[in-house]
Scaffold this motif. Structure first.
Motif, PDB file in Angstrom:
ATOM      1  N   LEU A 444       0.953  -1.108   0.000  1.00  0.00           N
ATOM      2  CA  LEU A 444      -0.110   0.123  -0.040  1.00  0.00           C
ATOM      3  C   LEU A 444       0.687   1.083  -0.216  1.00  0.00           C
ATOM      4  O   LEU A 444       0.483   2.148  -0.804  1.00  0.00           O
ATOM      5  CB  LEU A 444      -0.818  -0.114   1.119  1.00  0.00           C
ATOM      6  N   ALA A 445       1.977   1.218   0.845  1.00  0.00           N
ATOM      7  CA  ALA A 445       2.987   2.544   0.865  1.00  0.00           C
ATOM      8  C   ALA A 445       3.360   2.846  -0.642  1.00  0.00           C
ATOM      9  O   ALA A 445       3.624   3.679  -0.923  1.00  0.00           O
ATOM     10  CB  ALA A 445       3.817   2.161   1.980  1.00  0.00           C
ATOM     11  N   ALA A 446       3.831   1.703  -1.114  1.00  0.00           N
ATOM     12  CA  ALA A 446       4.299   1.823  -2.557  1.00  0.00           C
ATOM     13  C   ALA A 446       3.249   2.339  -3.385  1.00  0.00           C
ATOM     14  O   ALA A 446       3.677   2.946  -4.622  1.00  0.00           O
ATOM     15  CB  ALA A 446       4.825   0.251  -3.144  1.00  0.00           C
ATOM     16  N   SER A 447       2.110   1.875  -3.231  1.00  0.00           N
ATOM     17  CA  SER A 447       1.175   2.416  -3.959  1.00  0.00           C
ATOM     18  C   SER A 447       0.539   4.005  -3.787  1.00  0.00           C
ATOM     19  O   SER A 447      -0.323   4.560  -4.458  1.00  0.00           O
ATOM     20  CB  SER A 447      -0.027   1.405  -4.247  1.00  0.00           C
ATOM     21  N   THR A 448       0.593   4.262  -2.450  1.00  0.00           N
ATOM     22  CA  THR A 448       0.062   5.558  -2.112  1.00  0.00           C
ATOM     23  C   THR A 448       1.281   6.615  -2.347  1.00  0.00           C
ATOM     24  O   THR A 448       1.185   7.937  -2.594  1.00  0.00           O
ATOM     25  CB  THR A 448      -0.295   5.656  -0.604  1.00  0.00           C
ATOM     26  N   GLY A 449       2.456   6.194  -2.365  1.00  0.00           N
ATOM     27  CA  GLY A 449       3.515   7.124  -2.569  1.00  0.00           C
ATOM     28  C   GLY A 449       4.121   7.880  -1.343  1.00  0.00           C
ATOM     29  O   GLY A 449       4.708   8.845  -1.174  1.00  0.00           O
ATOM     30  N   GLY A 450       3.717   7.304  -0.134  1.00  0.00           N
ATOM     31  CA  GLY A 450       3.619   7.935   1.203  1.00  0.00           C
ATOM     32  C   GLY A 450       3.198   7.025   2.156  1.00  0.00           C
ATOM     33  O   GLY A 450       3.159   5.632   1.996  1.00  0.00           O
ATOM     34  N   PRO A 451       2.915   7.342   3.390  1.00  0.00           N
ATOM     35  CA  PRO A 451       2.180   6.340   4.307  1.00  0.00           C
ATOM     36  C   PRO A 451       0.999   5.729   4.119  1.00  0.00           C
ATOM     37  O   PRO A 451       0.363   6.233   3.106  1.00  0.00           O
ATOM     38  CB  PRO A 451       1.809   7.439   5.598  1.00  0.00           C
ATOM     39  N   ALA A 452       1.033   4.553   4.493  1.00  0.00           N
ATOM     40  CA  ALA A 452      -0.109   3.730   4.191  1.00  0.00           C
ATOM     41  C   ALA A 452      -1.376   3.871   4.958  1.00  0.00           C
ATOM     42  O   ALA A 452      -2.492   3.399   4.704  1.00  0.00           O
ATOM     43  CB  ALA A 452       0.261   2.247   4.453  1.00  0.00           C
ATOM     44  N   GLU A 453      -1.482   4.679   5.913  1.00  0.00           N
ATOM     45  CA  GLU A 453      -2.431   5.144   6.898  1.00  0.00           C
ATOM     46  C   GLU A 453      -2.739   6.650   6.655  1.00  0.00           C
ATOM     47  O   GLU A 453      -1.946   7.409   6.302  1.00  0.00           O
ATOM     48  CB  GLU A 453      -2.092   4.744   8.186  1.00  0.00           C
ATOM     49  N   VAL A 454      -4.082   6.761   6.952  1.00  0.00           N
ATOM     50  CA  VAL A 454      -4.610   8.077   6.900  1.00  0.00           C
ATOM     51  C   VAL A 454      -3.935   9.008   8.116  1.00  0.00           C
ATOM     52  O   VAL A 454      -4.170   8.466   9.099  1.00  0.00           O
ATOM     53  CB  VAL A 454      -6.257   8.356   7.004  1.00  0.00           C
ATOM     54  N   ARG A 455      -3.520  10.173   7.749  1.00  0.00           N
ATOM     55  CA  ARG A 455      -2.545  10.953   8.839  1.00  0.00           C
ATOM     56  C   ARG A 455      -3.615  12.263   8.897  1.00  0.00           C
ATOM     57  O   ARG A 455      -3.524  13.111   7.748  1.00  0.00           O
ATOM     58  CB  ARG A 455      -1.416  10.948   8.919  1.00  0.00           C
ATOM     59  N   VAL A 456      -3.499  12.913  10.022  1.00  0.00           N
ATOM     60  CA  VAL A 456      -3.978  14.463  10.163  1.00  0.00           C
ATOM     61  C   VAL A 456      -2.677  15.303   9.422  1.00  0.00           C
ATOM     62  O   VAL A 456      -1.553  14.856   9.609  1.00  0.00           O
ATOM     63  CB  VAL A 456      -3.981  14.853  11.596  1.00  0.00           C
ATOM     64  N   GLY A 457      -3.178  16.211   8.753  1.00  0.00           N
ATOM     65  CA  GLY A 457      -1.988  17.027   8.009  1.00  0.00           C
ATOM     66  C   GLY A 457      -1.899  16.697   6.646  1.00  0.00           C
ATOM     67  O   GLY A 457      -1.169  17.540   5.720  1.00  0.00           O
ATOM     68  N   ALA A 458      -2.205  15.431   6.226  1.00  0.00           N
ATOM     69  CA  ALA A 458      -2.193  15.023   4.777  1.00  0.00           C
ATOM     70  C   ALA A 458      -3.166  15.379   3.908  1.00  0.00           C
ATOM     71  O   ALA A 458      -4.222  15.705   4.329  1.00  0.00           O
ATOM     72  CB  ALA A 458      -2.102  13.444   4.906  1.00  0.00           C
ATOM     73  N   PRO A 459      -2.736  15.630   2.724  1.00  0.00           N
ATOM     74  CA  PRO A 459      -4.040  15.938   1.597  1.00  0.00           C
ATOM     75  C   PRO A 459      -5.169  14.959   1.741  1.00  0.00           C
ATOM     76  O   PRO A 459      -4.852  13.874   1.995  1.00  0.00           O
ATOM     77  CB  PRO A 459      -3.389  15.837   0.201  1.00  0.00           C
ATOM     78  N   ALA A 460      -6.348  15.351   1.449  1.00  0.00           N
ATOM     79  CA  ALA A 460      -7.679  14.475   1.538  1.00  0.00           C
ATOM     80  C   ALA A 460      -7.588  13.899   0.509  1.00  0.00           C
ATOM     81  O   ALA A 460      -8.864  13.971  -0.128  1.00  0.00           O
ATOM     82  CB  ALA A 460      -8.847  15.373   1.957  1.00  0.00           C
ATOM     83  N   ASP A 461      -6.802  13.160  -0.091  1.00  0.00           N
ATOM     84  CA  ASP A 461      -6.770  12.276  -1.230  1.00  0.00           C
ATOM     85  C   ASP A 461      -6.981  10.785  -0.347  1.00  0.00           C
ATOM     86  O   ASP A 461      -6.117  10.259  -0.301  1.00  0.00           O
ATOM     87  CB  ASP A 461      -5.572  12.358  -1.941  1.00  0.00           C
TER      88      ASP A 461
END
Length: 496
Positions: A444-461
């Protein structure tokens, strides 16, 4: 921009409990960003549009880090040859298509893979079933074409008695068979919408075109379901450098399109037997000048292109499939002290796995190709397939992975890449080199291009799922039901 509250979401995570035990949260989105995650039911002192996810799982939106978007759009208009396994089957589909085609309209097919055909391609056989109707058949790896005589005359080329054009000769005429100018904004919107329906929020565009100019126009025409990193090909490098644009720069006011990396194809492909390897292909005379494949662009020329890009602040994404090509490109990255990615990284020497990590070079891989190529790899790279898509070895070495499809070579659907990486299996077959399987969270991380979990401060993609990806089989991942997709807090897919 109005605020949005996603109620009763379950944040998918590796240690997460199953639905009955998982704590639900409310996700507040403001200004296109996740600004709060609170226990479900807690009062948030602000007005917002409310959408109840009813216990569905939430993950960051997915990226396809390697697409040829126009080729993917055009593929929908071509004869589907992907299920064929012989020249005879391809010829039968070509014959049927010619019978149905209007007079004078070129028949174009896509998806054959001739590496394991029991009989060779022959121009005379193709001519026999197509006559004087132009027919152009494009290989599934995009690295060769099978043209009948009428099609060859149409574009002014001449092949040997196979009718096959390979590599640069094929690339030079491919766009003549399906002009991108004939595609409408609706065609692009449909393809982008289909990608969004699979949880996709962005793509890295490697179409051989003036992507930096074309994509802002498409967004203005309503193709706004995806973020796009628009790669620069060598033919457009000088004008990009002159413009002063750098990788990451915004190219249009909505913020959806940014300049991507320089793209160079350094070698060929496995099916076409042109990927550049240290050892010869099985069944080919080792004394043949191309028995090991070879470079498409000589290393010295690749180096100069990369040096030019580096000086202008443009990253590099270099196609390398064979182990010799990967060695050579890693050496150039090392010489230039330059960061970037190797696209495909399919066959690697073990010592080069460590070099990826030490040099900080990203391995941008298409795991579904492992499922497509397993049989042809066993045929032409016997004794070497343990080094084919060595995902776990790359992860354990500390290499950053990014996943893509290479659409249209594989479908633009990140769940296929995730499933292939996690299971190394498809269609009920035994896993291929199961020792190279990786964890769901890593995929999932390789497919999101970043963290695999939803985090505060991240774009709402974000992607809303009807299954927990951490409690799925490979087949369930491959067929993951996506209930909704959000891009900057805006729904691009809604099936709640």
């Amino acid at each position: 921009m109005s605020e949005l509250l996603l109620k009763n979401a379950v944040i998918a995570s590796p240690g997460g409990a199953k639905r009955a035990e998982a704590p639900a949260v409310d996700v507040l989105i403001s200004g296109g960003v996740v600004v709060a995650l609170t226990a479900s039911g807690e009062q948030l002192d602000r007005a917002a549009e409310v959408v109840d996810l009813e216990g569905r799982w939430l993950i960051p939106g997915l990226w396809d880090h390697h697409v040829h978007f126009t080729q993917w759009v055009i593929r929908r208009q071509r004869i589907d040859l992907t299920r064929t396994s012989s020249a005879a089957e391809v010829l039968e589909l070509a014959r049927e298509a010619v019978q149905k085609a209007p007079a004078g309209k070129t028949v174009v097919g896509f998806g054959f893979r001739d590496g394991l055909w029991p009989e060779p391609a022959r121009l005379s056989d193709l001519d026999a079933v197509t006559g004087d109707h132009p027919v152009a058949l494009i290989a599934g790896d995009l690295h060769c074409m099978w043209l009948n005589t009428a099609a060859q005359q149409l574009v002014g080329v001449h092949t040997d008695d196979t009718g096959i054009l390979r590599e640069a000769e094929s690339f030079a005429v491919m766009d003549r068979f399906g002009d991108p100018a004939d595609l409408t904004p609706q065609d692009y919107q449909d393809a982008a919408q289909a990608a969004a329906a699979r949880g996709t929020v962005g793509v890295v565009e490697f179409e051989n075109a003036d992507n930096a100019s074309l994509w802002p126009k498409r967004v203005a025409q309503g193709v706004n379901q995806l973020r796009v990193e628009a790669a620069v090909w060598p033919d457009y490098l000088a004008q990009t450098v002159k413009s002063g644009l750098r990788t990451g720069d915004l190219l249009e006011e909505s913020g959806l399109v940014r300049l991507g990396p320089l793209k160079v194809i350094s070698d060929g492909s496995l099916n076409t037997r042109t990927a550049w390897c240290w050892e010869s292909y099985a069944g080919l005379d080792p004394t043949h000048p191309h028995a090991c494949g070879g470079p498409t662009v000589p290393p010295q020329q690749v180096r100069e292109l990369m040096r030019t890009a580096q000086g202008a602040g443009i990253a590099a994404a270099i196609h390398a499939i064979g182990d010799r090509a990967n060695t050579e490109i890693l050496t150039i990255f090392e010489q230039l002290a330059m960061h970037g990615s190797i696209e495909h990284a399919q066959l690697l020497r073990w010592e080069d796995v460590e070099r990826f990590a030490r040099l900080g070079v990203t391995a941008s891989v298409q795991p579904e190709h492992a499922m497509d190529d397993r049989d042809v790899a066993e045929a032409y790279w016997p004794g070497r397939t343990a080094r084919n898509f060595p995902l776990r070895s790359l992860v354990e070495a500390g290499v950053t992975l990014r996943f893509g499809s290479d659409a249209p070579v594989a479908p633009l659907d990140p769940w296929m890449a995730i499933a292939a990486a996690v299971s190394r299996s498809r269609d009920g077959r035994d896993p291929w080199h199961p020792e190279q399987r990786i964890a769901v969270g890593t995929a999932l991380a390789a497919s999101t291009g970043g963290p695999a979990e939803v985090r505060v401060g991240a774009p709402a993609d974000l992607a809303v799922l009807d299954r927990d990806p951490y409690h799925c089989t490979g087949d369930q991942l491959r067929n993951m039901p996506v209930a909704a997709t959000l891009l900057g807090g805006r729904f691009t897919h809604y099936a709640l």
